[in-house]
Design a protein around this motif. Structure first.
Motif, PDB file in Angstrom:
ATOM      1  N   GLY A 246       0.804  -1.219   0.000  1.00  0.00           N
ATOM      2  CA  GLY A 246       0.000   0.000   0.000  1.00  0.00           C
ATOM      3  C   GLY A 246       0.835   1.265   0.000  1.00  0.00           C
ATOM      4  O   GLY A 246       0.592   2.182  -0.806  1.00  0.00           O
ATOM      5  N   TYR A 247       1.817   1.313   0.907  1.00  0.00           N
ATOM      6  CA  TYR A 247       2.644   2.526   0.987  1.00  0.00           C
ATOM      7  C   TYR A 247       3.416   2.727  -0.323  1.00  0.00           C
ATOM      8  O   TYR A 247       3.515   3.853  -0.832  1.00  0.00           O
TER       9      TYR A 247
ATOM     10  N   ASP B 213      -0.236 -10.519  -3.432  1.00  0.00           N
ATOM     11  CA  ASP B 213       0.962 -11.239  -3.858  1.00  0.00           C
ATOM     12  C   ASP B 213       1.626 -11.923  -2.668  1.00  0.00           C
ATOM     13  O   ASP B 213       1.733 -13.136  -2.629  1.00  0.00           O
ATOM     14  N   ARG B 214       2.052 -11.164  -1.692  1.00  0.00           N
ATOM     15  CA  ARG B 214       2.700 -11.741  -0.515  1.00  0.00           C
ATOM     16  C   ARG B 214       2.601 -10.757   0.649  1.00  0.00           C
ATOM     17  O   ARG B 214       2.169  -9.614   0.441  1.00  0.00           O
ATOM     18  N   GLU B 215       2.981 -11.232   1.820  1.00  0.00           N
ATOM     19  CA  GLU B 215       2.950 -10.358   3.002  1.00  0.00           C
ATOM     20  C   GLU B 215       4.328 -10.321   3.624  1.00  0.00           C
ATOM     21  O   GLU B 215       5.083 -11.290   3.511  1.00  0.00           O
TER      22      GLU B 215
ATOM     23  N   ARG C 194       5.170  -3.744  11.356  1.00  0.00           N
ATOM     24  CA  ARG C 194       4.001  -3.314  10.574  1.00  0.00           C
ATOM     25  C   ARG C 194       3.783  -4.271   9.404  1.00  0.00           C
ATOM     26  O   ARG C 194       4.721  -4.592   8.671  1.00  0.00           O
ATOM     27  N   LEU C 195       2.519  -4.698   9.280  1.00  0.00           N
ATOM     28  CA  LEU C 195       2.178  -5.656   8.211  1.00  0.00           C
ATOM     29  C   LEU C 195       2.139  -4.935   6.861  1.00  0.00           C
ATOM     30  O   LEU C 195       1.520  -3.880   6.723  1.00  0.00           O
ATOM     31  N   ARG C 196       2.794  -5.532   5.887  1.00  0.00           N
ATOM     32  CA  ARG C 196       2.719  -4.994   4.525  1.00  0.00           C
ATOM     33  C   ARG C 196       2.252  -6.106   3.607  1.00  0.00           C
ATOM     34  O   ARG C 196       2.862  -7.190   3.567  1.00  0.00           O
ATOM     35  N   ARG C 197       1.188  -5.850   2.905  1.00  0.00           N
ATOM     36  CA  ARG C 197       0.688  -6.846   1.944  1.00  0.00           C
ATOM     37  C   ARG C 197       0.944  -6.305   0.543  1.00  0.00           C
ATOM     38  O   ARG C 197       0.577  -5.151   0.244  1.00  0.00           O
TER      39      ARG C 197
ATOM     40  N   TYR D 210       0.561  -6.268  -3.601  1.00  0.00           N
ATOM     41  CA  TYR D 210      -0.450  -6.536  -4.637  1.00  0.00           C
ATOM     42  C   TYR D 210       0.247  -6.579  -5.982  1.00  0.00           C
ATOM     43  O   TYR D 210       1.258  -5.905  -6.197  1.00  0.00           O
TER      44      TYR D 210
END
Lengths: 109, 357
Positions: A22-23, A60-62, A68-71, A73
């Motif tokens: 997202g960021y 795609d992956r995490e 901090r969670l980053r997912r 795409y």
């Protein structure tokens, strides 16, 4: 498919360079639009939910960075097609506009 | 309170299941995006999260029209709730004027005029064919006669010949009412079309003049008519105005009802995503709920513009109720069916899953 809005076009374009979280997407969209479009989280996730439902984007992956969670795409094949079609449409419009402007310049000069 | 905690509070705008799945991810983005030293969310961020959360509650992320349907639902449900609260708040009103009060007002405004014996008074604040509404009358109320449910009043008419010319009677009434503390509106006159024949037009159509005045919680409406057509040259109606509690009660209930309807719509929308027939049933329900309001409102606006109204007609009449209560009830059955469909257990939509690229 209906005409793509600019933020959607920019999100898909940002993902064309590879999976992003997202960021990363917000940063890339700001860069692509020369700072003109700044996506806030609520708007970004509304768009990502819509694009995921339309199967243009998929997770795609995490990873967890500094707690901090980053997912991430990525674009799907359908997303790539949609972006290609929209890019062609914008290019065609830009070409038409450029042709008209070139024809206009000698007269206004 | 830490910035993360404040962001978490804003994320409450999102449905619980979504927060469980995506909350940490969105929170991470919010914290990543926050410049150093920020201690509280900006207004723009807060508005964006609330807007995103309210949209997320509606489900159907690919739909571009679900928001419109939700607004229409929340609005009409808010209006219905407000109308119900308004009716309840009307109970704070004094009873409708009795015979003694009516006679006193008549004598005060029209000295020298003879009041006929058939003064009618209302046995309740709102009446159905001048009787308190009873449950046994539901059939008439629902099947076409709902418009007869209206505010009660005390009414009567003058008998015998008019003792003074019409203009003088009107001037005297206005003067006396104002002297006794009534706020008198400018009298209005309307030419009545009693027939279409050319002879009628030549003879001159009767003219109806209406005088409206208000004092405290009481409204007087005097109508001067052609005695040959109506049997009396003057009919008078006295009733209560809208009590002060009605507007705040309706506004508060409307907001609460609208908000609850939004949440209920979102819940049902998420649980019925992909089920056939649901959009059609919702469309029918909303048509049934909105049609009476769309039909009633222009006609009431015209009525209000035609003559002074110290007190507006009750909110439910603007919504076409209970005149078209059959529409409302069938719509209610539609809403109940939609809720039942939403209650039926279904396979939860796939959670956000990751697949190797």
């Amino acid at each position: 498919m209906t005409q793509m809005r600019e933020p959607t076009f920019l999100i898909l374009t940002s993902l064309a360079g590879g999976p992003r979280h997202g960021y990363g997407i917000t940063q890339e969209v700001a860069t692509l639009s020369a700072g003109r479009v700044s996506l806030l989280p609520g708007t970004l996730y509304t768009a990502l939910d819509r694009l995921t439902a339309q199967r243009l984007v998929e997770p795609d992956r995490e990873e967890v960075v500094d707690g901090r969670l980053r997912r991430y795409y990525r674009l799907t094949a359908a997303g790539l097609d949609a972006l290609t079609v929209e890019t062609g449409r914008l290019r065609q419009l830009a070409t038409v506009a450029e042709t008209r402007l070139r024809a206009l310049r000698p007269r206004t000069a | 309170m830490s910035l993360a905690h404040q962001y978490r509070r804003l994320l409450l705008a999102y449905p619980r299941a979504y927060r469980r799945e995506r909350g940490p991810e969105i929170l991470g983005l919010l914290l990543d995006s926050a410049p150093p030293g920020r201690t509280r969310p900006t207004l723009r961020e807060a508005a964006d999260l609330v807007r995103g959360g309210l949209r997320c509650r509606l489900g159907r992320p690919a739909s571009r029209t679900v928001g419109v349907w939700a607004v229409l639902t929340a609005l009409i449900c808010g209006l219905f709730t407000a109308a119900l609260a308004a009716r309840l708040a009307w109970e704070t009103s004094r009873p409708q004027p009795d015979r003694a009060e009516f006679t006193a007002v008549f004598t005060e405004a029209f000295p020298g005029h003879r009041l006929s014996d058939d003064v009618s008074t209302a046995p309740a604040l709102f009446v159905y064919y001048n009787q308190p509404l009873r449950l046994s009358q539901w059939r008439g109320l629902v099947l076409g006669d709902g418009g007869e449910y209206q505010e009660g009043s005390a009414s009567g008419s003058a008998s015998g010949p008019m003792p003074t010319p019409p203009d003088r009677t009107l001037t005297t009434a206005v003067r006396r009412l104002e002297a006794d503390g009534w706020q008198v509106s400018e009298p209005t006159s309307t030419v009545l079309r009693t027939c279409d024949a050319a002879s009628c037009r030549q003879a001159g159509e009767p003219v109806e003049t209406v005088l409206v005045a208000r004092r405290g919680d009481t409204v007087l409406r005097a109508t001067f008519n052609d005695p040959d057509t109506y049997g009396s040259y003057l009919s008078v109606e006295v009733q209560r105005t809208t009590p002060p509690a009605v507007v705040p009660a309706a506004a508060l209930a409307g907001l609460v009802g609208g908000a609850l309807a939004w949440l209920a719509f979102g819940w049902a929308s998420r649980r019925t995503d992909g089920r056939r027939g649901v959009p059609l049933l919702l469309g029918i329900t909303l048509v049934l709920w909105w049609t009476p309001a769309v039909l009633a409102t222009p006609s009431l606006v015209g009525h209000h513009l035609d003559e002074p109204h110290p007190s507006w007609h009750p909110l439910w009449e603007w919504l076409g109720q209970p005149a078209l209560s059959l529409f409302f009830l069938v719509g209610l059955a539609g809403a109940a069916t939609l809720s039942t469909i939403a209650l039926v257990p279904r396979r939860e939509p796939h959670p956000l899953t990751l697949s190797p690229g």
